[in-house]
Design a protein around this motif. Structure first.
Motif, PDB file in Angstrom:
ATOM      1  N   GLY A  59     -17.003  -8.965  15.563  1.00 12.80           N
ATOM      2  CA  GLY A  59     -17.168 -10.295  16.292  1.00 12.80           C
ATOM      3  C   GLY A  59     -18.502 -11.088  15.883  1.00 12.80           C
ATOM      4  O   GLY A  59     -19.062 -10.216  15.249  1.00 12.80           O
TER       5      GLY A  59
ATOM      6  N   HIS B  53     -24.664 -10.158  18.668  1.00 11.99           N
ATOM      7  CA  HIS B  53     -25.164 -10.713  19.873  1.00 11.99           C
ATOM      8  C   HIS B  53     -26.451 -11.362  19.899  1.00 11.99           C
ATOM      9  O   HIS B  53     -26.482 -12.477  20.829  1.00 11.99           O
ATOM     10  CB  HIS B  53     -25.559  -9.278  20.542  1.00 11.99           C
ATOM     11  CG  HIS B  53     -26.750  -8.554  20.176  1.00 11.99           C
ATOM     12  ND1 HIS B  53     -26.605  -7.721  19.144  1.00 11.99           N
ATOM     13  CD2 HIS B  53     -28.096  -8.665  20.447  1.00 11.99           C
ATOM     14  CE1 HIS B  53     -27.518  -7.311  18.840  1.00 11.99           C
ATOM     15  NE2 HIS B  53     -28.550  -7.740  19.606  1.00 11.99           N
TER      16      HIS B  53
ATOM     17  N   GLN C 169     -20.533  -2.887  26.277  1.00 12.22           N
ATOM     18  CA  GLN C 169     -19.615  -2.942  25.199  1.00 12.22           C
ATOM     19  C   GLN C 169     -18.897  -1.911  25.072  1.00 12.22           C
ATOM     20  O   GLN C 169     -19.173  -0.567  25.237  1.00 12.22           O
ATOM     21  CB  GLN C 169     -20.551  -3.166  23.899  1.00 12.22           C
ATOM     22  CG  GLN C 169     -19.687  -3.130  22.790  1.00 12.22           C
ATOM     23  CD  GLN C 169     -20.621  -3.440  21.588  1.00 12.22           C
ATOM     24  OE1 GLN C 169     -21.646  -3.022  21.285  1.00 12.22           O
ATOM     25  NE2 GLN C 169     -19.894  -4.047  20.312  1.00 12.22           N
TER      26      GLN C 169
ATOM     27  N   ASN D 178     -15.457  -2.684  19.428  1.00 14.75           N
ATOM     28  CA  ASN D 178     -15.984  -3.788  18.455  1.00 14.75           C
ATOM     29  C   ASN D 178     -15.620  -5.114  19.130  1.00 14.75           C
ATOM     30  O   ASN D 178     -14.613  -5.577  18.959  1.00 14.75           O
ATOM     31  CB  ASN D 178     -15.546  -3.704  17.048  1.00 14.75           C
ATOM     32  CG  ASN D 178     -16.012  -4.603  15.993  1.00 14.75           C
ATOM     33  OD1 ASN D 178     -16.825  -5.424  16.300  1.00 14.75           O
ATOM     34  ND2 ASN D 178     -15.237  -5.052  14.963  1.00 14.75           N
ATOM     35  N   ASN D 179     -16.565  -5.905  19.630  1.00 15.19           N
ATOM     36  CA  ASN D 179     -16.527  -7.256  20.067  1.00 15.19           C
ATOM     37  C   ASN D 179     -15.497  -7.050  21.367  1.00 15.19           C
ATOM     38  O   ASN D 179     -14.853  -8.102  21.744  1.00 15.19           O
ATOM     39  CB  ASN D 179     -15.991  -8.306  19.214  1.00 15.19           C
ATOM     40  CG  ASN D 179     -15.995  -9.812  19.689  1.00 15.19           C
ATOM     41  OD1 ASN D 179     -16.915  -9.955  20.503  1.00 15.19           O
ATOM     42  ND2 ASN D 179     -15.058 -10.611  19.294  1.00 15.19           N
ATOM     43  N   VAL D 180     -15.630  -6.074  22.132  1.00 18.37           N
ATOM     44  CA  VAL D 180     -14.959  -5.831  23.406  1.00 18.37           C
ATOM     45  C   VAL D 180     -15.646  -5.232  24.358  1.00 18.37           C
ATOM     46  O   VAL D 180     -16.700  -4.542  24.047  1.00 18.37           O
ATOM     47  CB  VAL D 180     -13.804  -4.855  23.051  1.00 18.37           C
ATOM     48  CG1 VAL D 180     -12.938  -4.746  24.523  1.00 18.37           C
ATOM     49  CG2 VAL D 180     -12.682  -5.222  21.981  1.00 18.37           C
ATOM     50  N   TYR D 181     -15.740  -5.996  25.440  1.00 18.50           N
ATOM     51  CA  TYR D 181     -16.496  -5.910  26.584  1.00 18.50           C
ATOM     52  C   TYR D 181     -15.930  -5.544  27.953  1.00 18.50           C
ATOM     53  O   TYR D 181     -14.889  -6.011  28.009  1.00 18.50           O
ATOM     54  CB  TYR D 181     -17.552  -6.852  26.862  1.00 18.50           C
ATOM     55  CG  TYR D 181     -18.612  -7.177  25.422  1.00 18.50           C
ATOM     56  CD1 TYR D 181     -19.767  -6.447  25.383  1.00 18.50           C
ATOM     57  CD2 TYR D 181     -17.994  -7.683  24.460  1.00 18.50           C
ATOM     58  CE1 TYR D 181     -20.745  -6.610  23.958  1.00 18.50           C
ATOM     59  CE2 TYR D 181     -18.979  -7.942  23.212  1.00 18.50           C
ATOM     60  CZ  TYR D 181     -20.031  -7.528  23.020  1.00 18.50           C
ATOM     61  OH  TYR D 181     -20.818  -7.490  21.918  1.00 18.50           O
TER      62      TYR D 181
ATOM     63  N   ARG E  44     -11.811  -7.424  30.611  1.00 22.66           N
ATOM     64  CA  ARG E  44     -12.241  -6.916  29.540  1.00 22.66           C
ATOM     65  C   ARG E  44     -12.258  -8.278  28.559  1.00 22.66           C
ATOM     66  O   ARG E  44     -11.261  -9.130  28.671  1.00 22.66           O
ATOM     67  CB  ARG E  44     -11.121  -6.110  28.746  1.00 22.66           C
ATOM     68  CG  ARG E  44     -10.717  -4.760  29.414  1.00 22.66           C
ATOM     69  CD  ARG E  44      -9.674  -3.835  28.764  1.00 22.66           C
ATOM     70  NE  ARG E  44      -9.479  -3.752  27.440  1.00 22.66           N
ATOM     71  CZ  ARG E  44      -9.684  -2.781  26.673  1.00 22.66           C
ATOM     72  NH1 ARG E  44     -10.301  -1.710  26.909  1.00 22.66           N
ATOM     73  NH2 ARG E  44      -9.555  -2.979  25.283  1.00 22.66           N
TER      74      ARG E  44
ATOM     75  N   SER F 211     -13.805 -10.594  25.003  1.00 23.43           N
ATOM     76  CA  SER F 211     -14.300 -10.778  23.716  1.00 23.43           C
ATOM     77  C   SER F 211     -14.933 -12.231  23.364  1.00 23.43           C
ATOM     78  O   SER F 211     -14.466 -12.976  24.246  1.00 23.43           O
ATOM     79  CB  SER F 211     -13.460 -10.148  22.672  1.00 23.43           C
ATOM     80  OG  SER F 211     -12.171 -11.098  22.551  1.00 23.43           O
TER      81      SER F 211
ATOM     82  N   SER G 222     -10.507 -13.557  28.094  1.00 25.35           N
ATOM     83  CA  SER G 222     -10.769 -12.021  28.868  1.00 25.35           C
ATOM     84  C   SER G 222      -9.350 -11.941  29.675  1.00 25.35           C
ATOM     85  O   SER G 222      -8.476 -12.784  29.816  1.00 25.35           O
ATOM     86  CB  SER G 222     -11.582 -12.612  30.064  1.00 25.35           C
ATOM     87  OG  SER G 222     -11.649 -11.832  31.042  1.00 25.35           O
TER      88      SER G 222
END
Length: 182
Positions: free
Chosen positions: A22, A25, A88, A91-94, A103, A105, A118
């Motif tokens: 992704g 940041h 995090q 990979n590009n998932v929070y 969850r 991205s 989301s």
């Protein structure tokens, strides 16, 4: 035979590569404004809904594995300042705890446009999909808006579920504290 072998080798090489990362940041940290939010559950984004928020900024830590959303929301006609911390998990998932577990991205669609996708599981166990278009400027680029609409169509969210923050109708700025400048 050589073509078959070459196809096999290329297939193996492609399957071993990681999925594209992704946005970095550092591209996401800073001031952002809510332009549009859509959900398959309009109750979440309706006035006084937990996701009817006016985002002000996203700030990542130096490693990019933690972030804070700063935003305003209206509750019973009153403007409330709030923040939510996310972590995090891939990979590009929070993930973040806010009105349940989320969850999410990011898709950076331009220098001034960011889409947040989301999935929220609320306290009752109900899952909702939310997609937001954020911008650094007051105006929305047509390309960014079309990209946002592509995403909501991809997830089966009807366009009538879009909440438009660009017109100011949902957010009468007299509700905001004096320190707030949209």
């Amino acid at each position: 035979m050589k073509v078959l072998f070459l196809t096999l080798v290329l297939g193996l090489v492609c399957s071993c590569q990681e999925s594209p990362a992704g946005p970095h940041h550092s591209q996401l940290s800073g001031e952002w404004k809510t332009h549009y939010i859509a959900s398959n559950n309009p109750e979440k984004t309706s006035e006084n809904g937990p996701f009817n928020v006016y985002l002000r900024s996203i700030n990542f830590n130096d490693k990019g594995d933690s972030l804070v959303f700063h935003f305003f929301l209206k509750h019973n006609g009153e403007c409330i300042e709030s923040s939510v911390t996310g972590t995090q998990i891939g990979n590009n998932v929070y993930t973040a705890d806010y009105s349940g577990v989320n969850r999410f991205s990011f898709i950076l669609v331009s220098d001034d446009g960011l889409i947040v996708i989301s999935e929220n599981e609320d306290e009752a166990g109900k899952t909702s999909r939310l997609i937001g278009l954020l911008g650094k400027e007051d105006n929305v680029d047509d390309h960014d808006l079309e990209r946002f609409k592509e995403e909501i169509r991809k997830f089966g969210i009807p366009e009538e579920n879009i909440v438009d923050f660009t017109k100011g109708g949902k957010w009468n700025y007299t509700f905001f504290p004096e320190s707030f400048t949209p």
